[in-house]
Design a protein around this motif. Structure first.
Motif: not given
Length: 83
Positions: A65-73
């Motif tokens: 999730y911490l890796v995916l979070r910038p992509v979701l933003h």
């Protein structure tokens, strides 16, 4: 400076007002996702201390999730809860 609270009803009034002001922050999906990530890390560390292989799943979820979070933003799916 505010006057001190002198009764239980005044204290309850202040608490309710505080929760009303904080409601938009706690209504954010991202806040609850971060709470889930924090719980996952704690649970994963506990399972790792117990020698359980399921700790890899819990910690993997948190790291993922911490890796995916910038992509979701970047895609606009998530937004900062305080903006």
């Amino acid at each position: 400076m505010e006057k001190p609270v002198k009764s239980a009803s005044e204290a309850l009034t202040v608490i309710i007002a505080t929760w009303r002001h904080a409601r938009p922050f706690f209504a954010s999906v991202e806040v609850w996702l971060m709470v889930l990530v924090a719980a996952s890390i704690v649970g994963g560390m506990f399972l790792a201390a117990m020698g359980d292989v399921r700790s890899l799943v819990a910690i993997g979820f948190a790291v993922g999730y911490l890796v995916l979070r910038p992509v979701l933003h970047a895609k606009g799916i998530l937004s900062w809860p305080f903006l």
